[in-house]
Write a protein that holds these residues in place. Structure first.
Motif, PDB file in Angstrom:
ATOM      1  N   TYR A   1       0.824  -1.204   0.000  1.00 45.75           N
ATOM      2  CA  TYR A   1       0.000   0.000   0.000  1.00 45.75           C
ATOM      3  C   TYR A   1       0.866   1.265   0.000  1.00 45.75           C
ATOM      4  O   TYR A   1       0.689   2.148  -0.835  1.00 45.75           O
ATOM      5  CB  TYR A   1      -0.935  -0.013   1.211  1.00 45.75           C
TER       6      TYR A   1
ATOM      7  N   ILE B   1       0.388   3.548  -3.327  1.00 42.96           N
ATOM      8  CA  ILE B   1      -0.842   4.338  -3.233  1.00 42.96           C
ATOM      9  C   ILE B   1      -0.759   5.624  -4.056  1.00 42.96           C
ATOM     10  O   ILE B   1      -1.717   6.001  -4.740  1.00 42.96           O
ATOM     11  CB  ILE B   1      -1.245   4.628  -1.763  1.00 42.96           C
TER      12      ILE B   1
ATOM     13  N   ILE C   1      -1.178   4.786  -7.833  1.00 43.43           N
ATOM     14  CA  ILE C   1      -2.550   4.386  -8.171  1.00 43.43           C
ATOM     15  C   ILE C   1      -3.483   5.583  -8.081  1.00 43.43           C
ATOM     16  O   ILE C   1      -4.343   5.784  -8.959  1.00 43.43           O
ATOM     17  CB  ILE C   1      -3.022   3.230  -7.261  1.00 43.43           C
ATOM     18  N   TYR C   2      -3.329   6.404  -7.056  1.00 43.79           N
ATOM     19  CA  TYR C   2      -4.194   7.577  -6.907  1.00 43.79           C
ATOM     20  C   TYR C   2      -4.006   8.545  -8.070  1.00 43.79           C
ATOM     21  O   TYR C   2      -4.978   9.022  -8.665  1.00 43.79           O
ATOM     22  CB  TYR C   2      -3.925   8.292  -5.581  1.00 43.79           C
TER      23      TYR C   2
ATOM     24  N   SER D   1      -5.545   7.085 -11.290  1.00 44.62           N
ATOM     25  CA  SER D   1      -7.007   7.106 -11.280  1.00 44.62           C
ATOM     26  C   SER D   1      -7.536   8.537 -11.329  1.00 44.62           C
ATOM     27  O   SER D   1      -8.564   8.803 -11.957  1.00 44.62           O
ATOM     28  CB  SER D   1      -7.576   6.340 -10.085  1.00 44.62           C
TER      29      SER D   1
ATOM     30  N   GLU E   1     -10.062   8.714  -5.017  1.00 42.00           N
ATOM     31  CA  GLU E   1      -9.848   8.208  -3.660  1.00 42.00           C
ATOM     32  C   GLU E   1     -10.582   6.877  -3.454  1.00 42.00           C
ATOM     33  O   GLU E   1     -10.017   5.926  -2.907  1.00 42.00           O
ATOM     34  CB  GLU E   1     -10.317   9.230  -2.634  1.00 42.00           C
TER      35      GLU E   1
ATOM     36  N   SER F   1      -8.903   4.132  -5.528  1.00 38.17           N
ATOM     37  CA  SER F   1      -7.607   3.754  -4.949  1.00 38.17           C
ATOM     38  C   SER F   1      -7.778   2.796  -3.776  1.00 38.17           C
ATOM     39  O   SER F   1      -7.056   1.800  -3.657  1.00 38.17           O
ATOM     40  CB  SER F   1      -6.842   4.999  -4.498  1.00 38.17           C
TER      41      SER F   1
ATOM     42  N   MET G   1      -6.811  -1.195 -11.218  1.00 42.11           N
ATOM     43  CA  MET G   1      -7.320   0.184 -11.187  1.00 42.11           C
ATOM     44  C   MET G   1      -8.053   0.518 -12.478  1.00 42.11           C
ATOM     45  O   MET G   1      -9.136   1.094 -12.461  1.00 42.11           O
ATOM     46  CB  MET G   1      -6.152   1.155 -10.961  1.00 42.11           C
TER      47      MET G   1
END
Length: 103
Positions: free
Chosen positions: A14, A18, A21-22, A25, A36, A39, A67
């Motif tokens: 994570y 993170i 990925i955030y 996205s 959010e 994610s 994702m």
């Protein structure tokens, strides 16, 4: 290949991914709230399906694919709902049924 993820592995996975990925996205959805939510869901799904991940391959593309699938699903759901304030008045004429314009 069929192993569960430990709490420590999950935390590291994570923390290391993170932001990536955030940002990805957010770029695709253009919405902080959706980014959010997606994610968080990506990591829940990754932890759940971790046993199917091939350890000989890099993890970022696998997370990115999760994702991407979630973004596609969310966008499909969002397209299903058209709100009345989004329908342009000039598009609707007396000759055409409102249902046809919305569809």
């Amino acid at each position: 290949m069929n192993q569960n993820i430990t709490r420590e592995e999950a935390r590291c996975l994570y923390e290391e991914n993170i932001a990536y990925i955030y940002k990805a996205s957010l770029f695709l959805t253009k919405s902080k709230v959706m980014a959010e939510d997606i994610s968080q869901e990506v990591f829940l799904k990754a932890f759940e399906k971790y046993g199917t991940f091939d350890q000989s391959k890099p993890i970022k593309p696998w997370l990115y694919q999760i994702m991407l699938n979630m973004v596609r699903t969310q966008c499909k759901k969002k397209k299903r709902y058209i709100f009345w304030n989004e329908v342009e008045d000039e598009v609707i004429s007396d000759d055409v049924l409102i249902e046809h314009e919305i569809l």
